[in-house]
Motif scaffolding. Structure first.
Motif, PDB file in Angstrom:
ATOM      1  N   ALA A 242      -6.822 107.417 -28.508  1.00  0.00           N
ATOM      2  CA  ALA A 242      -7.394 107.432 -27.165  1.00  0.00           C
ATOM      3  C   ALA A 242      -6.623 106.464 -26.278  1.00  0.00           C
ATOM      4  CB  ALA A 242      -8.870 107.045 -27.210  1.00  0.00           C
ATOM      5  N   VAL A 243      -6.496 106.810 -24.984  1.00  0.00           N
ATOM      6  CA  VAL A 243      -5.737 105.986 -24.035  1.00  0.00           C
ATOM      7  C   VAL A 243      -6.557 105.753 -22.783  1.00  0.00           C
ATOM      8  CG1 VAL A 243      -3.573 106.952 -24.914  1.00  0.00           C
ATOM      9  CG2 VAL A 243      -4.610 107.925 -22.851  1.00  0.00           C
ATOM     10  N   GLY A 244      -6.174 104.701 -22.041  1.00  0.00           N
ATOM     11  CA  GLY A 244      -6.897 104.422 -20.806  1.00  0.00           C
ATOM     12  C   GLY A 244      -6.299 103.287 -20.014  1.00  0.00           C
ATOM     13  N   ASP A 245      -7.178 102.488 -19.385  1.00  0.00           N
ATOM     14  CA  ASP A 245      -6.766 101.460 -18.447  1.00  0.00           C
ATOM     15  C   ASP A 245      -6.073 100.298 -19.151  1.00  0.00           C
ATOM     16  OD1 ASP A 245      -6.463 100.561 -15.899  1.00  0.00           O
ATOM     17  OD2 ASP A 245      -8.590 100.170 -15.524  1.00  0.00           O
ATOM     18  N   TYR A 246      -5.245  99.571 -18.376  1.00  0.00           N
ATOM     19  CA  TYR A 246      -4.532  98.386 -18.860  1.00  0.00           C
ATOM     20  C   TYR A 246      -3.584  98.696 -20.015  1.00  0.00           C
ATOM     21  CZ  TYR A 246      -8.437  96.353 -16.269  1.00  0.00           C
ATOM     22  OH  TYR A 246      -9.374  96.065 -15.309  1.00  0.00           O
ATOM     23  N   GLY A 247      -3.109  99.940 -20.106  1.00  0.00           N
ATOM     24  CA  GLY A 247      -2.229 100.311 -21.204  1.00  0.00           C
ATOM     25  C   GLY A 247      -2.921 100.353 -22.542  1.00  0.00           C
ATOM     26  N   THR A 248      -4.246 100.454 -22.540  1.00  0.00           N
ATOM     27  CA  THR A 248      -4.999 100.438 -23.789  1.00  0.00           C
ATOM     28  C   THR A 248      -4.784 101.716 -24.581  1.00  0.00           C
ATOM     29  OG1 THR A 248      -6.712  99.063 -22.776  1.00  0.00           O
ATOM     30  CG2 THR A 248      -7.292 100.212 -24.810  1.00  0.00           C
ATOM     31  N   ILE A 249      -4.422 101.574 -25.851  1.00  0.00           N
ATOM     32  CA  ILE A 249      -4.342 102.690 -26.794  1.00  0.00           C
ATOM     33  C   ILE A 249      -5.035 102.247 -28.077  1.00  0.00           C
ATOM     34  CG2 ILE A 249      -2.856 104.220 -28.130  1.00  0.00           C
ATOM     35  CD1 ILE A 249      -0.722 103.976 -26.024  1.00  0.00           C
ATOM     36  N   VAL A 250      -6.016 103.029 -28.511  1.00  0.00           N
ATOM     37  CA  VAL A 250      -6.740 102.717 -29.742  1.00  0.00           C
ATOM     38  C   VAL A 250      -6.712 103.927 -30.670  1.00  0.00           C
ATOM     39  CG1 VAL A 250      -8.240 100.948 -28.741  1.00  0.00           C
ATOM     40  CG2 VAL A 250      -8.933 103.354 -28.631  1.00  0.00           C
ATOM     41  N   ARG A 251      -6.838 103.662 -31.990  1.00  0.00           N
ATOM     42  CA  ARG A 251      -6.709 104.697 -33.006  1.00  0.00           C
ATOM     43  C   ARG A 251      -7.856 104.621 -33.995  1.00  0.00           C
ATOM     44  NH1 ARG A 251      -2.978 103.547 -36.456  1.00  0.00           N
ATOM     45  NH2 ARG A 251      -2.105 105.621 -36.848  1.00  0.00           N
ATOM     46  N   SER A 252      -8.263 105.788 -34.502  1.00  0.00           N
ATOM     47  CA  SER A 252      -9.282 105.845 -35.551  1.00  0.00           C
ATOM     48  C   SER A 252      -8.862 106.859 -36.601  1.00  0.00           C
ATOM     49  CB  SER A 252     -10.645 106.243 -34.977  1.00  0.00           C
ATOM     50  OG  SER A 252     -11.592 106.424 -36.025  1.00  0.00           O
ATOM     51  N   SER A 253      -8.916 106.458 -37.868  1.00  0.00           N
ATOM     52  CA  SER A 253      -8.568 107.359 -38.961  1.00  0.00           C
ATOM     53  C   SER A 253      -9.777 107.716 -39.807  1.00  0.00           C
ATOM     54  CB  SER A 253      -7.478 106.720 -39.838  1.00  0.00           C
ATOM     55  OG  SER A 253      -7.908 105.471 -40.340  1.00  0.00           O
ATOM     56  N   ASP A 254     -10.980 107.379 -39.317  1.00  0.00           N
ATOM     57  CA  ASP A 254     -12.196 107.681 -40.082  1.00  0.00           C
ATOM     58  C   ASP A 254     -13.235 108.417 -39.230  1.00  0.00           C
ATOM     59  OD1 ASP A 254     -13.031 105.658 -38.415  1.00  0.00           O
ATOM     60  OD2 ASP A 254     -13.557 104.257 -40.003  1.00  0.00           O
ATOM     61  N   GLY A 255     -12.755 109.366 -38.430  1.00  0.00           N
ATOM     62  CA  GLY A 255     -13.674 110.191 -37.649  1.00  0.00           C
ATOM     63  C   GLY A 255     -14.342 109.483 -36.497  1.00  0.00           C
TER      64      GLY A 255
ATOM     65  N   ASP B 215     -27.600 105.903 -19.988  1.00  0.00           N
ATOM     66  CA  ASP B 215     -26.749 104.910 -19.328  1.00  0.00           C
ATOM     67  C   ASP B 215     -26.046 105.460 -18.092  1.00  0.00           C
ATOM     68  OD1 ASP B 215     -24.722 106.523 -20.381  1.00  0.00           O
ATOM     69  OD2 ASP B 215     -24.201 105.110 -21.970  1.00  0.00           O
ATOM     70  N   ARG B 216     -26.000 106.786 -17.960  1.00  0.00           N
ATOM     71  CA  ARG B 216     -25.427 107.462 -16.795  1.00  0.00           C
ATOM     72  C   ARG B 216     -23.992 107.028 -16.478  1.00  0.00           C
ATOM     73  NH1 ARG B 216     -29.005 110.425 -13.770  1.00  0.00           N
ATOM     74  NH2 ARG B 216     -31.191 110.239 -14.408  1.00  0.00           N
ATOM     75  N   GLN B 217     -23.277 106.566 -17.479  1.00  0.00           N
ATOM     76  CA  GLN B 217     -21.894 106.181 -17.207  1.00  0.00           C
ATOM     77  C   GLN B 217     -21.015 107.419 -17.055  1.00  0.00           C
ATOM     78  OE1 GLN B 217     -18.969 104.875 -20.176  1.00  0.00           O
ATOM     79  NE2 GLN B 217     -20.664 104.609 -21.618  1.00  0.00           N
ATOM     80  N   ASN B 218     -19.968 107.293 -16.244  1.00  0.00           N
ATOM     81  CA  ASN B 218     -19.027 108.381 -16.055  1.00  0.00           C
ATOM     82  C   ASN B 218     -18.258 108.624 -17.351  1.00  0.00           C
ATOM     83  OD1 ASN B 218     -19.708 108.646 -13.344  1.00  0.00           O
ATOM     84  ND2 ASN B 218     -18.159 107.174 -12.694  1.00  0.00           N
ATOM     85  N   LEU B 219     -18.211 109.877 -17.778  1.00  0.00           N
ATOM     86  CA  LEU B 219     -17.508 110.268 -18.985  1.00  0.00           C
ATOM     87  C   LEU B 219     -16.278 111.080 -18.618  1.00  0.00           C
ATOM     88  CD1 LEU B 219     -20.620 111.354 -21.086  1.00  0.00           C
ATOM     89  CD2 LEU B 219     -19.397 109.174 -21.221  1.00  0.00           C
ATOM     90  N   ALA B 220     -15.178 110.815 -19.306  1.00  0.00           N
ATOM     91  CA  ALA B 220     -13.912 111.460 -18.965  1.00  0.00           C
ATOM     92  C   ALA B 220     -13.456 112.477 -19.993  1.00  0.00           C
ATOM     93  CB  ALA B 220     -12.820 110.398 -18.789  1.00  0.00           C
ATOM     94  N   ALA B 221     -13.795 112.258 -21.273  1.00  0.00           N
ATOM     95  CA  ALA B 221     -13.286 113.133 -22.328  1.00  0.00           C
ATOM     96  C   ALA B 221     -14.204 113.039 -23.533  1.00  0.00           C
ATOM     97  CB  ALA B 221     -11.858 112.736 -22.716  1.00  0.00           C
ATOM     98  N   VAL B 222     -14.031 113.999 -24.451  1.00  0.00           N
ATOM     99  CA  VAL B 222     -14.860 114.053 -25.648  1.00  0.00           C
ATOM    100  C   VAL B 222     -14.043 114.644 -26.788  1.00  0.00           C
ATOM    101  CG1 VAL B 222     -15.800 116.304 -24.944  1.00  0.00           C
ATOM    102  CG2 VAL B 222     -17.037 114.920 -26.636  1.00  0.00           C
ATOM    103  N   ALA B 223     -14.281 114.144 -28.003  1.00  0.00           N
ATOM    104  CA  ALA B 223     -13.685 114.699 -29.208  1.00  0.00           C
ATOM    105  C   ALA B 223     -14.787 114.861 -30.235  1.00  0.00           C
ATOM    106  CB  ALA B 223     -12.573 113.800 -29.742  1.00  0.00           C
ATOM    107  N   SER B 224     -14.537 115.697 -31.248  1.00  0.00           N
ATOM    108  CA  SER B 224     -15.527 115.957 -32.279  1.00  0.00           C
ATOM    109  C   SER B 224     -14.884 115.787 -33.639  1.00  0.00           C
ATOM    110  CB  SER B 224     -16.073 117.385 -32.139  1.00  0.00           C
ATOM    111  OG  SER B 224     -16.952 117.698 -33.198  1.00  0.00           O
ATOM    112  N   GLY B 225     -15.484 114.914 -34.462  1.00  0.00           N
ATOM    113  CA  GLY B 225     -14.935 114.710 -35.793  1.00  0.00           C
ATOM    114  C   GLY B 225     -15.878 113.929 -36.675  1.00  0.00           C
ATOM    115  N   GLY B 226     -15.876 114.228 -37.960  1.00  0.00           N
ATOM    116  CA  GLY B 226     -16.696 113.502 -38.903  1.00  0.00           C
ATOM    117  C   GLY B 226     -18.179 113.600 -38.636  1.00  0.00           C
ATOM    118  N   GLY B 227     -18.593 114.703 -38.038  1.00  0.00           N
ATOM    119  CA  GLY B 227     -20.004 114.867 -37.707  1.00  0.00           C
ATOM    120  C   GLY B 227     -20.428 114.116 -36.466  1.00  0.00           C
ATOM    121  N   ASN B 228     -19.464 113.457 -35.785  1.00  0.00           N
ATOM    122  CA  ASN B 228     -19.775 112.678 -34.597  1.00  0.00           C
ATOM    123  C   ASN B 228     -19.151 113.299 -33.358  1.00  0.00           C
ATOM    124  OD1 ASN B 228     -21.012 110.541 -36.123  1.00  0.00           O
ATOM    125  ND2 ASN B 228     -18.953 109.849 -36.673  1.00  0.00           N
ATOM    126  N   LEU B 229     -19.772 113.006 -32.221  1.00  0.00           N
ATOM    127  CA  LEU B 229     -19.118 113.207 -30.944  1.00  0.00           C
ATOM    128  C   LEU B 229     -18.544 111.863 -30.517  1.00  0.00           C
ATOM    129  CD1 LEU B 229     -21.567 115.445 -28.893  1.00  0.00           C
ATOM    130  CD2 LEU B 229     -19.430 116.117 -29.977  1.00  0.00           C
TER     131      LEU B 229
END
Length: 321
Positions: free
Chosen positions: A59-72, A292-306
């Motif tokens: 996932a990518v976003g503000d301040y050059g942030t890139i994060v990774r998950s290998s467990d869904g 929380d009514r926060q603005n959402l930009a994207a969604v992925a589905s994996g490991g039984g989670n959204l």
């Protein structure tokens, strides 16, 4: 002439708004750029796009942030090296190793190790805002952005060539998202209800008659072959004939819809501003609003989670909605 920040860029910026608690840079900055800082709470930065790299989510976003998950999506780690600290707006992987990200300043980043380390591959002249990147394989990729910016590569990004999507008055329209449809068809969604199609790998594009007037933010192909376009005021357009004809689907919301995914069970999940989450139930689209009514930009589905991405970062949601 100073360019006006239009509604589409304003929405994107608001979706990416977040706070990074940063420490010192992990590596020296590239020439003219400041690298992203390591952050203890990187997953709470504004995040706007996500892609799968094999079994890993990036996932990518503000301040050059890139994060990774290998467990869904259960746990996330920040990428070790990102050479920019501006807003990253889109990410695409051709396979488990080769990926690209784009953003402000005309920056195109590349990774060859599944998103752990990144390098600047190309900077577009005049440094426009790039809004979407899409690779169909490790060699062929497409980038679109503000004021009609569009490029393509056929050699994995070693060289990028201009791509003419809109013509005449359409040439300066913001292009918000580029994606694949059935049979290798490419689609681009843009402002003012514009959508474009290429049947020859991006060489030629034609404008489609969507019947919409508000901006279209994104799109996706369903497993059964339908193509969806998502946009302002809860707009969802569906085509079953590669974009020749479109029909509007009722969603019951006026919130802008910005991203979507089809789950492994065929269920559809769309997200948008104001905490809107649209799902299909008994052949109809139904909208729920997060507390929380926060603005959402994207969604992925994996490991039984959204995995929801928005202005306050990542949310792992196990609810079926």
């Amino acid at each position: 002439m100073k360019l006006k920040l239009t509604a589409s860029l304003t929405l994107l910026a608001s979706l990416a708004a977040g706070i990074v608690l940063a420490t010192s840079p992990a590596s020296p900055p590239a020439a003219g750029e400041v690298p992203a800082m390591k952050a203890r709470l990187a997953t709470r930065a504004g995040l706007v796009a996500v892609s799968s790299a094999g079994e890993t989510y990036v996932a990518v976003g503000d301040y050059g942030t890139i994060v990774r998950s290998s467990d869904g999506g259960n746990t996330w780690q920040q990428a070790a090296t990102v050479p920019v600290s501006g807003l990253l707006t889109s990410v695409s992987f051709a396979d488990a190793k080769n990926g690209w990200a784009v953003g402000h300043g005309g920056i195109i980043l590349v990774t060859r190790d599944g998103g752990e380390t990144w390098a600047i591959q190309h900077t577009v002249d005049d440094k426009p805002v790039l809004l979407s990147v899409h690779f169909t394989d490790a060699e062929h990729g497409f980038v679109v952005g503000a004021y009609g910016t569009a490029l393509q590569t056929s050699d994995g990004g070693k060289n990028w060539e201009p791509m003419q999507v809109g013509e005449g008055r359409d040439a300066d329209l913001h292009l918000n998202h580029v994606f694949s449809g059935p049979s290798g068809t490419l689609f681009a969604a843009g402002e003012s209800g514009s959508a474009f199609r290429s049947k020859d790998g991006g060489l030629h594009w034609e404008r489609l008659n969507t019947g919409a007037t508000g901006s279209l933010w994104s799109g996706l192909q369903r497993k059964s072959g339908q193509v969806l376009l998502l946009g302002m005021s809860g707009k969802v357009l569906e085509s079953t004939d590669l974009g020749d004809h479109w029909k509007s689907l009722e969603t019951g919301t006026n919130q802008a819809l910005t991203g979507g995914v089809e789950k492994s069970d065929g269920g559809l999940v769309l997200v948008g501003t104001g905490g809107a989450i649209v799902t299909d139930k008994d052949g109809q689209l139904v909208t729920g609003i997060r507390d929380d009514r926060q603005n959402l930009a994207a969604v992925a589905s994996g490991g039984g989670n959204l995995i929801l991405l928005g202005q306050n970062g990542l949310i792992k949601d196990s609810q079926t909605h």
